[in-house]
Enzyme design. Structure first.
Site, PDB file in Angstrom:
ATOM      1  N   HIS A   1      -3.323   6.812   2.807  1.00 52.36           N
ATOM      2  CA  HIS A   1      -4.304   5.913   2.515  1.00 52.36           C
ATOM      3  C   HIS A   1      -4.822   5.930   2.979  1.00 52.36           C
ATOM      4  O   HIS A   1      -5.427   5.717   4.141  1.00 52.36           O
ATOM      5  CB  HIS A   1      -2.537   5.230   3.076  1.00 52.36           C
ATOM      6  CG  HIS A   1      -3.345   3.601   2.312  1.00 52.36           C
ATOM      7  ND1 HIS A   1      -3.489   3.206   1.374  1.00 52.36           N
ATOM      8  CD2 HIS A   1      -2.920   1.979   2.555  1.00 52.36           C
ATOM      9  CE1 HIS A   1      -3.853   1.296   1.282  1.00 52.36           C
ATOM     10  NE2 HIS A   1      -3.712   1.179   2.188  1.00 52.36           N
TER      11      HIS A   1
ATOM     12  N   CYS B   1       0.882  -1.193   0.231  1.00 48.72           N
ATOM     13  CA  CYS B   1      -0.100  -0.149  -0.021  1.00 48.72           C
ATOM     14  C   CYS B   1       0.910   1.459   0.388  1.00 48.72           C
ATOM     15  O   CYS B   1       0.141   1.993  -0.003  1.00 48.72           O
ATOM     16  CB  CYS B   1      -1.363   0.244   1.222  1.00 48.72           C
ATOM     17  SG  CYS B   1      -2.057  -1.581   1.014  1.00 48.72           S
TER      18      CYS B   1
ATOM     19  N   ASN C   1     -10.218  -0.095   0.315  1.00 48.33           N
ATOM     20  CA  ASN C   1      -8.408  -0.054   0.765  1.00 48.33           C
ATOM     21  C   ASN C   1      -8.408  -1.272  -0.996  1.00 48.33           C
ATOM     22  O   ASN C   1      -7.910  -2.474  -1.361  1.00 48.33           O
ATOM     23  CB  ASN C   1      -8.011  -1.564   1.353  1.00 48.33           C
ATOM     24  CG  ASN C   1      -6.796  -0.675   1.411  1.00 48.33           C
ATOM     25  OD1 ASN C   1      -6.093  -0.881   0.216  1.00 48.33           O
ATOM     26  ND2 ASN C   1      -5.662  -1.115   2.409  1.00 48.33           N
TER      27      ASN C   1
HETATM   28  N1  ACO Z   1     -18.454  -8.792   9.744  1.00 52.28           N
HETATM   29  C1  ACO Z   1     -18.878  -9.002  10.879  1.00 52.28           C
HETATM   30  N2  ACO Z   1     -18.040  -8.944  12.455  1.00 52.28           N
HETATM   31  C2  ACO Z   1     -16.958  -9.546  11.704  1.00 52.28           C
HETATM   32  C3  ACO Z   1     -15.944  -9.140  10.706  1.00 52.28           C
HETATM   33  C4  ACO Z   1     -16.823  -8.180   9.198  1.00 52.28           C
HETATM   34  N3  ACO Z   1     -16.824  -8.705   8.716  1.00 52.28           N
HETATM   35  N4  ACO Z   1     -14.743  -9.144  10.194  1.00 52.28           N
HETATM   36  C5  ACO Z   1     -14.851  -9.361  11.819  1.00 52.28           C
HETATM   37  N5  ACO Z   1     -15.595  -9.150  12.534  1.00 52.28           N
HETATM   38  C6  ACO Z   1     -15.487  -9.452  14.066  1.00 52.28           C
HETATM   39  C7  ACO Z   1     -14.804 -10.026  14.974  1.00 52.28           C
HETATM   40  O1  ACO Z   1     -15.110 -11.812  14.194  1.00 52.28           O
HETATM   41  C8  ACO Z   1     -15.103 -10.182  16.225  1.00 52.28           C
HETATM   42  O2  ACO Z   1     -15.749 -10.858  16.856  1.00 52.28           O
HETATM   43  P1  ACO Z   1     -15.555 -12.156  17.818  1.00 52.28           P
HETATM   44  O3  ACO Z   1     -15.584 -10.536  18.869  1.00 52.28           O
HETATM   45  O4  ACO Z   1     -16.827 -12.416  18.685  1.00 52.28           O
HETATM   46  O5  ACO Z   1     -14.745 -12.201  18.433  1.00 52.28           O
HETATM   47  C9  ACO Z   1     -15.399  -8.540  16.332  1.00 52.28           C
HETATM   48  O6  ACO Z   1     -15.920  -8.773  14.628  1.00 52.28           O
HETATM   49  C10 ACO Z   1     -14.219  -7.647  16.636  1.00 52.28           C
HETATM   50  O7  ACO Z   1     -13.211  -8.070  15.339  1.00 52.28           O
HETATM   51  P2  ACO Z   1     -11.546  -7.700  15.557  1.00 52.28           P
HETATM   52  O8  ACO Z   1     -10.624  -8.047  14.870  1.00 52.28           O
HETATM   53  O9  ACO Z   1     -11.312  -6.811  17.000  1.00 52.28           O
HETATM   54  O10 ACO Z   1     -12.271  -5.896  14.972  1.00 52.28           O
HETATM   55  P3  ACO Z   1     -11.491  -4.245  14.440  1.00 52.28           P
HETATM   56  O11 ACO Z   1     -12.199  -3.593  15.244  1.00 52.28           O
HETATM   57  O12 ACO Z   1      -9.062  -4.552  15.193  1.00 52.28           O
HETATM   58  O13 ACO Z   1     -11.515  -4.039  13.145  1.00 52.28           O
HETATM   59  C11 ACO Z   1     -10.587  -4.101  11.463  1.00 52.28           C
HETATM   60  C12 ACO Z   1     -10.985  -5.059  12.172  1.00 52.28           C
HETATM   61  C13 ACO Z   1     -10.959  -3.888   9.838  1.00 52.28           C
HETATM   62  C14 ACO Z   1      -9.284  -5.567   9.871  1.00 52.28           C
HETATM   63  C15 ACO Z   1      -9.000  -3.667  11.981  1.00 52.28           C
HETATM   64  O14 ACO Z   1      -8.653  -3.582  12.007  1.00 52.28           O
HETATM   65  C16 ACO Z   1      -8.182  -2.866  10.432  1.00 52.28           C
HETATM   66  O15 ACO Z   1      -8.997  -2.208   9.539  1.00 52.28           O
HETATM   67  N6  ACO Z   1      -7.371  -3.300  10.210  1.00 52.28           N
HETATM   68  C17 ACO Z   1      -5.729  -2.817   9.502  1.00 52.28           C
HETATM   69  C18 ACO Z   1      -6.211  -3.166   8.058  1.00 52.28           C
HETATM   70  C19 ACO Z   1      -5.789  -2.785   7.354  1.00 52.28           C
HETATM   71  O16 ACO Z   1      -5.633  -1.851   6.760  1.00 52.28           O
HETATM   72  N7  ACO Z   1      -4.877  -3.824   6.448  1.00 52.28           N
HETATM   73  C20 ACO Z   1      -4.102  -2.705   5.688  1.00 52.28           C
HETATM   74  C21 ACO Z   1      -3.162  -3.806   4.560  1.00 52.28           C
HETATM   75  S1  ACO Z   1      -3.832  -3.786   3.157  1.00 52.28           S
HETATM   76  C22 ACO Z   1      -1.757  -4.192   2.104  1.00 52.28           C
HETATM   77  O17 ACO Z   1      -0.968  -3.448   2.739  1.00 52.28           O
HETATM   78  C23 ACO Z   1      -2.219  -4.883   0.574  1.00 52.28           C
END
Ligand code: ACO
Length: 355
Positions: A247, A110, A277
């Site tokens: 980004h 990214c 993204n």
């Molecule tokens: N829909 C519904 N529930 C979901 C989903 C979904 N799509 N995804 C996760 N959950 C659930 C999880 O299972 C968890 O449930 P639990 O509490 O029963 O276990 C709950 O939601 C909370 O999950 P978290 O992982 O704690 O959610 P968080 O608020 O951290 O959000 C996310 C997750 C959106 C992935 C966030 O951590 C994020 O954006 N991280 C950065 C990722 C990123 O941008 N990476 C870029 C790399 S791209 C590249 O370089 C190619």
């Protein structure tokens, strides 16, 4: 020494979209969860290869700069999802735009587009190039396991491009910082091409996997630290920045970043709602959208920062030039498709969801 200024810009977003509601028809998720946690409402799914998206964006950027492909001295294409590894897809774009020059891909995930702008700046300042075409293009939907709701909801396809030209004026790229944190390289990866034996199941059964929360924290710190370094290097204060075009990985990351930097949220450009993204393509697409909305004005200082697999990070400060409208418009377009986003991902979704 000459400076490097942006004189052309263009984007290409495939027509088919996949909404949060569409995703909820085959994985356990909801529009409410996705939008509130990420700011995303929909993403685009491409019916063509990455190089085709890149070529259309490139043609639009060339027209906006009022130049031909043959005027370009170098093509730098940032992508983590090229349609061919050999040859690089910058070569495909080169053929499509009729350029005769150096052409290569870079993979800094990214952060790739900002890495590309940094390289372009160095080529121009060294006197090696007068005009560099920098492109960010991705088809990340190819890498997704559509049964994994943590990753499937985040990514989309698209491309953006900029023409970077030499200028004697005190404008353009003012400074940049590039970094990589190899200790964290395991928290964001895909198994594609990792097996020693090409027939190993791991080579065929690949998907994007990550530790979302860990990336979230590291992304904010990485972008904040590099942005501060760039401002210091350029002897600027945060109040000298008119616009932040970061980004687009998660709107909450952007909110936290600007809050920690004590920059008002209104100065941060956010368009993740429409695209998800698109990795190396988010920043050039965001510049195009910001220009279309009239948010970029001549002489403004614009700060961009990014992070991605590696974990790479980058920050770049530029003083926009005097032109905010394109010189020419290109009529380049993708071939049409009558397929919807759901139809385009159906085969992969059926495969992953039935495993
Ligand atoms: N829909 C519904 N529930 C979901 C989903 C979904 N799509 N995804 C996760 N959950 C659930 C999880 O299972 C968890 O449930 P639990 O509490 O029963 O276990 C709950 O939601 C909370 O999950 P978290 O992982 O704690 O959610 P968080 O608020 O951290 O959000 C996310 C997750 C959106 C992935 C966030 O951590 C994020 O954006 N991280 C950065 C990722 C990123 O941008 N990476 C870029 C790399 S791209 C590249 O370089 C190619």
């Amino acid at each position: 020494m000459q400076n490097a200024v942006i004189t052309g810009w263009g984007k290409c977003v495939p027509p088919a979209t996949l909404s949060n509601h569409d995703l909820a028809t085959f994985i356990e998720t909801s529009d409410e969860w996705i939008y509130s946690r990420t700011g995303i409402k929909q993403r685009h799914v491409s019916h063509v290869n990455t190089s085709e998206l890149a070529s259309v964006a490139a043609k639009k950027a060339l027209a906006a700069a009022g130049i031909e492909g043959s005027d370009v001295d170098m093509i730098i294409l940032a992508t983590a999802s090229p349609d061919t590894l050999i040859p690089n897809i910058a070569a495909t774009v080169q053929a499509n735009i009729g350029a005769t020059c150096a052409a290569f891909d870079i993979n800094a995930a990214c952060s790739g587009f900002l890495y590309g702008l940094g390289l372009a700046n160095a080529q121009i300042q060294s006197g090696q190039c007068k005009r560099v075409l920098v492109i960010g293009a991705e088809r990340l939907t190819f890498y997704l396991d559509w049964s994994r709701r943590d990753t499937a909801v985040l990514f989309g396809d698209g491309a953006g491009a900029m023409v970077v030209e030499a200028t004697d004026k005190a404008e353009g790229i003012l400074g940049y910082e590039l970094n990589n944190d190899p200790d964290a390289r395991e928290i964001l990866k895909t198994g594609f091409g990792t097996a020693m034996d090409r027939f190993d199941a791991a080579s065929l059964d690949f998907y994007l996997q990550f530790d979302g929360q860990e990336i979230f924290k590291r992304a904010i710190n990485g972008m904040k630290n590099l942005s501060a370094k760039v401002l210091e290097k350029c002897e600027m204060e945060k109040d000298d920045v008119s616009l932040v075009i970061p980004h687009q990985a998660n709107e909450r990351i952007i909110d936290t970043l600007v809050a920690k930097m004590r920059i008002p949220k209104e100065k941060a450009f956010v368009n993740i709602e429409n695209y998800g993204n698109t990795s190396a393509a988010t920043i050039p697409i965001a510049y195009c959208d910001a220009l279309e909305k009239g948010l970029i004005q001549p002489g403004q200082n614009i700060l961009s920062c990014a992070f991605g697999a590696g974990l790479t990070s980058a920050a770049l400060l530029m003083k926009w030039g005097n032109r905010v409208t394109p010189i020419n418009e290109s009529d380049a377009e993708l071939p049409p498709t009558d397929k919807t986003g759901i139809e385009l991902v159906k085969r992969a979704a059926d495969y992953f969801c039935s495993k």
